[in-house]
Design an enzyme around this catalytic site. Structure first.
Site, PDB file in Angstrom:
ATOM      1  N   CYS A   1       0.799  -1.217   0.000  1.00  0.00           N
ATOM      2  CA  CYS A   1       0.000   0.000   0.000  1.00  0.00           C
ATOM      3  C   CYS A   1       0.834   1.269   0.000  1.00  0.00           C
ATOM      4  O   CYS A   1       0.286   2.366   0.067  1.00  0.00           O
ATOM      5  CB  CYS A   1      -0.971  -0.027   1.171  1.00  0.00           C
ATOM      6  SG  CYS A   1      -2.111  -1.408   0.990  1.00  0.00           S
TER       7      CYS A   1
ATOM      8  N   PHE B   1       1.378  -3.464   4.165  1.00  0.00           N
ATOM      9  CA  PHE B   1       1.679  -4.822   4.626  1.00  0.00           C
ATOM     10  C   PHE B   1       3.125  -5.160   4.263  1.00  0.00           C
ATOM     11  O   PHE B   1       3.641  -4.704   3.238  1.00  0.00           O
ATOM     12  CB  PHE B   1       0.798  -5.847   3.901  1.00  0.00           C
ATOM     13  CG  PHE B   1      -0.627  -5.917   4.390  1.00  0.00           C
ATOM     14  CD1 PHE B   1      -1.069  -5.171   5.470  1.00  0.00           C
ATOM     15  CD2 PHE B   1      -1.533  -6.772   3.767  1.00  0.00           C
ATOM     16  CE1 PHE B   1      -2.388  -5.261   5.910  1.00  0.00           C
ATOM     17  CE2 PHE B   1      -2.850  -6.868   4.199  1.00  0.00           C
ATOM     18  CZ  PHE B   1      -3.276  -6.114   5.266  1.00  0.00           C
TER      19      PHE B   1
ATOM     20  N   HIS C   1      -9.394   3.284  -0.361  1.00  0.00           N
ATOM     21  CA  HIS C   1      -7.962   2.966  -0.379  1.00  0.00           C
ATOM     22  C   HIS C   1      -7.625   2.439  -1.775  1.00  0.00           C
ATOM     23  O   HIS C   1      -7.982   1.318  -2.119  1.00  0.00           O
ATOM     24  CB  HIS C   1      -7.659   1.925   0.695  1.00  0.00           C
ATOM     25  CG  HIS C   1      -6.192   1.689   0.919  1.00  0.00           C
ATOM     26  ND1 HIS C   1      -5.217   2.140   0.053  1.00  0.00           N
ATOM     27  CD2 HIS C   1      -5.552   1.054   1.922  1.00  0.00           C
ATOM     28  CE1 HIS C   1      -4.020   1.781   0.509  1.00  0.00           C
ATOM     29  NE2 HIS C   1      -4.199   1.123   1.647  1.00  0.00           N
TER      30      HIS C   1
ATOM     31  N   HIS D   1      -1.970   8.627   5.509  1.00  0.00           N
ATOM     32  CA  HIS D   1      -2.295   7.328   4.924  1.00  0.00           C
ATOM     33  C   HIS D   1      -3.757   7.036   5.281  1.00  0.00           C
ATOM     34  O   HIS D   1      -4.527   6.645   4.435  1.00  0.00           O
ATOM     35  CB  HIS D   1      -1.339   6.260   5.447  1.00  0.00           C
ATOM     36  CG  HIS D   1      -1.462   4.942   4.750  1.00  0.00           C
ATOM     37  ND1 HIS D   1      -1.328   4.829   3.383  1.00  0.00           N
ATOM     38  CD2 HIS D   1      -1.728   3.690   5.205  1.00  0.00           C
ATOM     39  CE1 HIS D   1      -1.491   3.545   3.039  1.00  0.00           C
ATOM     40  NE2 HIS D   1      -1.750   2.843   4.120  1.00  0.00           N
TER      41      HIS D   1
ATOM     42  N   LYS E   1      -8.655   9.096   1.622  1.00  0.00           N
ATOM     43  CA  LYS E   1      -9.319   7.788   1.546  1.00  0.00           C
ATOM     44  C   LYS E   1     -10.731   7.826   2.112  1.00  0.00           C
ATOM     45  O   LYS E   1     -11.524   6.932   1.851  1.00  0.00           O
ATOM     46  CB  LYS E   1      -8.490   6.737   2.285  1.00  0.00           C
ATOM     47  CG  LYS E   1      -7.152   6.440   1.592  1.00  0.00           C
ATOM     48  CD  LYS E   1      -6.395   5.318   2.291  1.00  0.00           C
ATOM     49  CE  LYS E   1      -5.053   5.029   1.636  1.00  0.00           C
ATOM     50  NZ  LYS E   1      -4.009   6.030   1.959  1.00  0.00           N
TER      51      LYS E   1
ATOM     52  N   GLU F   1      -0.705   5.620  13.034  1.00  0.00           N
ATOM     53  CA  GLU F   1      -0.275   6.811  12.298  1.00  0.00           C
ATOM     54  C   GLU F   1      -0.351   8.050  13.193  1.00  0.00           C
ATOM     55  O   GLU F   1       0.565   8.883  13.180  1.00  0.00           O
ATOM     56  CB  GLU F   1      -1.137   6.998  11.040  1.00  0.00           C
ATOM     57  CG  GLU F   1      -0.647   8.151  10.169  1.00  0.00           C
ATOM     58  CD  GLU F   1      -1.319   8.211   8.798  1.00  0.00           C
ATOM     59  OE1 GLU F   1      -2.340   7.521   8.600  1.00  0.00           O
ATOM     60  OE2 GLU F   1      -0.802   8.961   7.937  1.00  0.00           O
TER      61      GLU F   1
END
Lengths: 424, 375
Positions: free
Chosen positions: A174, A410, A351, A314, A346, A325
């Site tokens: 991501c 990830f 996303h 993010h 997002k 975050e």
């Protein structure tokens, strides 16, 4: 005048940008919708929803490709975004003066193709891969080899725009879109190229991709009101919403860009990254890798935390990401974090996975250019453990000189970028 | 610009583990291992049986990985060991990682059951949803994602500078080495772990290449002797990682360089007859290559294999030429790293002063790597 950064490297300017999201085709449409607080999340209509826990996504339904599959849609989104970006930069549309770095979703053959092979095998009993291989051996499915190998989207984009050298297809999950930009910045700083075409693209809302994330409990299941499901930093957030999108940036050595009279849209001033060996899907509890990535990006840009005026988060809307975050940003920006605007695109476009870092880079640069911060929508129930200024629900005018854009993924991926309207 | 040296090699394949097992095969002392039966009519070079515990200490980590990731993690551990960096947590904490990867294994039984059921399902779309939701192992996704080989190496070996995963078949292997070299040479970073892994013993990868008509369906034959029967590649399972660092960095930590990574080229073009020949000659020229040994990445695919042979005959008429495909099969993303590993091992053994590694993608992309002895 030599346009060098504080480390003596060539400054990297952005001279073209393009994007396609569920909010619209072209950066103007997306930006208008994004700053109006509109959501592109909707009920998925391209395959049946029965039996699924999540039935919503930020799909791009206006673009038709044949055969419909992730690599074809991803390729199309990349092409559209690159056309817009190269057009804005005023560079040749088929002889791009630099390399291609493109973040693409990992591809593989999809169910319609497996089914077609199974059918062609004429097997009437239990179907196995032996049968599929027998059908493949007929030679009737030759184009699907090209379609479903990993380098094809990049090769077609490279061929279309005449980029130089071997195109890099990459994945850092991501944070891929941010890594594509980082690779382009590095190539220009090293003096290998005067320009780089950096793209992130993802058109992979299909049953198996959705189900894979669903089985990891990563997706929101708040299906009733699709546009309300993605609620980064809210207490009642319950997962991310998949989105599709593509974004392209033309990066140039600032000196070359100025010499040819190009309009400079902003600068990529800094890139930071840090690996995390804690867990496959969770980040180190102390937040050290994300904190380090942010600090590295600031140091690379030659900036202090106080210089940053806005953070493009993010902000996935998963319980884990948003908590980590917020903690990481607070560790870097200290007490100032309570009043430093941070918002998540997002919340509106979902996303966009492989594309997210690139899409959000374009939005970060538009924030600088327009003096307007897009909001985090669906912010009705604040999370008391995340006491941040998330620019709730309504866009805000603000003069911002430097933006930090975060991307985490990830596999321990943490990539942060710093953009500025001018170098400091 | 700084010199970039190879200080560690981690290699596993059908021939065994470590550079020596492979150099023995190179000198004709070991025959290639081929499995003709399991995926007949498609031969594959099967991975040697490995004691995973030796490089992947935790069973829980082993369970989270499929074969391609385990092969890669194992080879990465060997490379770290070979470079003398395995126990230096601080160094590994700032070591960067570039992995060339495709994607991971599927659940073949589930796929077969779904395809069988879809044939008679009343509502195929709903049937597919229900079966995938019910039958897919949730963690299988993490064994499939391209960047999760890098993720596993970070977890298992603590290599956590930062990782980037390149995709794109053979070219990604060359480009991983190229970008790492450039980042070291320019002074951006000091030390990298770079490589790739491939599991050929998978019906889904055979399927992709069989659709394109790229597979050899006869008993083993060297890559350059396959054209009369139409050519084709034999896929091989294997993995290779290299530790690359600046010469100064190696010296400062007392590491012995095996070879200098003198240059890497990589390019693409719309292929036409003899374009591979021209591309390789141009790249060897750019590299200033004068090899006395060549590690060829020829696939055995008709046309491009002869093209590569013509290029090598012209640019290295006196060099010993070894096709890595004849030793370990075609390992796709891992092929260029394997060629570089063998080249570095030959130079370290004083069997060559300069080596050229070629990469000729089965479908696209040509690359070359020049290695020289450490002066």
């Amino acid at each position: 005048m030599a346009l060098r950064d504080k480390h003596g490297r060539p400054l990297v300017a952005v001279t073209g940008m393009g994007t396609v999201t569920s909010l619209g085709q072209g950066k103007e449409d997306t930006w208008a919708a994004l700053t109006a607080g509109k959501s592109g999340i909707r009920r998925i209509s391209r395959f049946p929803m029965e039996g699924l826990r999540t039935t919503i996504a930020g799909t791009i339904d206006s673009i038709e490709v044949e055969p419909f599959c992730a690599p074809m849609l991803s390729e199309r989104l990349a092409m559209l975004a690159a056309e817009e970006a190269i057009g804005q930069a005023g560079l040749s549309s088929d002889d791009f003066p630099g390399a291609l770095f493109i973040a693409v979703p990992p591809v593989e053959m999809e169910w319609p193709q497996r089914e077609a092979l199974a059918k062609a095998s004429a097997e009437t009993g239990e179907v196995t891969y032996k049968d599929l291989l027998r059908a493949a051996a007929t030679g009737r499915f030759k184009p699907w080899h090209d379609l479903f190998i990993f380098g094809t989207v990049a090769d077609r984009v490279a061929d279309r725009f005449g980029t130089r050298g071997s195109p890099i297809s990459l994945s850092t999950a991501c944070s891929s879109g941010a890594t594509a930009i980082q690779l382009g910045v590095e190539a220009i700083r090293r003096g290998e190229a005067e320009a780089a075409l950096c793209i992130g693209t993802d058109g992979s809302v299909n049953p198996e991709s959705l189900i894979r994330f669903s089985l990891l409990s990563a997706l929101s299941t708040q299906n009733e009101v699709p546009e309300g499901a993605s609620k980064p930093f809210s207490k009642n957030r319950d997962g991310f919403v998949m989105g599709e999108g593509g974004a392209a940036l033309v990066l140039e050595n600032a000196e070359t860009a100025k010499a040819r009279g190009a309009r400079i849209l902003g600068y990529v001033l800094g890139c930071g990254e840090k690996g995390d060996g804690f867990h496959r899907t969770r980040s180190s509890p102390d937040g050290m890798p994300a904190i380090t990535a942010i600090r590295e990006a600031l140091a690379d840009a030659g900036l202090e935390p106080d210089d940053i005026g806005y953070i493009n988060a993010h902000g996935t809307s998963t319980p884990e990401n948003d908590k980590m975050e917020a903690m990481s940003c607070t560790a870097v920006f200290g007490e100032r974090m309570g009043g430093l605007p941070i918002s998540s695109n997002k919340s509106m476009i979902g996303h966009t996975l492989t594309a997210a870092g690139a899409v959000e880079a374009v939005m970060s640069l538009l924030t600088l250019a327009n003096g307007r911060i897009p909001p985090t929508i669906n912010y009705a129930v604040p999370d008391p453990t995340i006491p941040l200024d998330v620019v709730p629900n309504v866009a805000r005018d603000a003069t911002v000189d430097f933006v930090l854009s975060n991307s985490f993924g990830f596999g321990g991926q943490n990539t942060c970028l710093v953009f500025g309207s001018e170098p400091k | 610009m700084r010199d970039v040296v190879v200080t560690g090699i981690g290699l596993v394949s059908s021939l065994g583990e470590g550079a020596e097992a492979h150099l023995a095969a190179l000198s004709g002392k070991a025959a290639p291992r081929v499995d003709q039966e399991t995926f007949a009519p498609y031969p594959v070079h099967p991975a040697v049986a490995l004691d995973w515990d030796r490089q992947i200490a935790k069973k829980s980590d082993q369970r989270q990985m499929e074969a391609w990731q385990k092969l890669g993690c194992y080879a990465a551990g060997l490379a770290l060991e070979s470079a003398g960096t395995k126990d230096d947590a601080a160094l590994k904490g700032r070591m960067h990682l570039i992995v060339a990867a495709g994607g991971g294994e599927r659940d073949y039984a589930v796929d077969g059951q779904i395809l069988t059921g879809l044939r008679t399902a009343e509502n195929p779309g709903v049937f597919l949803n229900e079966r995938l939701m019910g039958d897919l192992r949730p963690t299988l996704f993490l064994a499939q994602l391209s960047n999760l080989l890098a993720g596993n190496i970070s977890i298992v070996h603590g290599v956590t500078g930062a990782s980037r995963t390149f995709m794109g078949e053979e070219s990604s292997g060359v480009d991983a080495i190229r970008i790492a070299r450039e980042r070291i040479a320019s002074g951006q970073n000091d030390i990298f772990l770079v490589g790739g892994a491939y599991n050929a013993e998978r019906p889904d990868v055979l399927l992709i290449y069989e659709m394109g008509g790229f597979l050899w369906k006869h008993p083993f034959r060297p890559v350059r002797e396959r054209a009369p029967e139409g050519g084709g590649m034999i896929l091989g399972s294997g993995a290779c990682f290299l530790v690359l660092e600046s010469r100064e960095h190696a010296a400062a930590r007392g590491a012995t360089p095996l070879a200098t990574l003198a240059g890497v080229t990589s390019d693409r073009s719309r292929r036409k007859p003899s374009s591979v020949d021209q591309a390789l000659r141009a790249q060897a020229d750019r590299l200033g290559a004068r090899p006395d040994v060549v590690l060829s990445g020829a696939t055995g695919v008709k046309g491009i294999t002869e093209d590569e042979q013509a290029a090598l005959a012209a640019l290295a008429p006196n060099a010993a030429i070894h096709a890595t495909g004849d030793l370990v099969g075609h390992t796709m993303e891992a092929q260029a790293p394997i060629g570089v590993a063998l080249a570095a091992a030959l130079i370290a053994d004083r069997k060559a002063d300069e080596a050229l590694v070629t990469s000729v993608g089965h479908w696209r992309g040509e690359g070359a790597v020049r290695l020289t002895k450490v002066s």
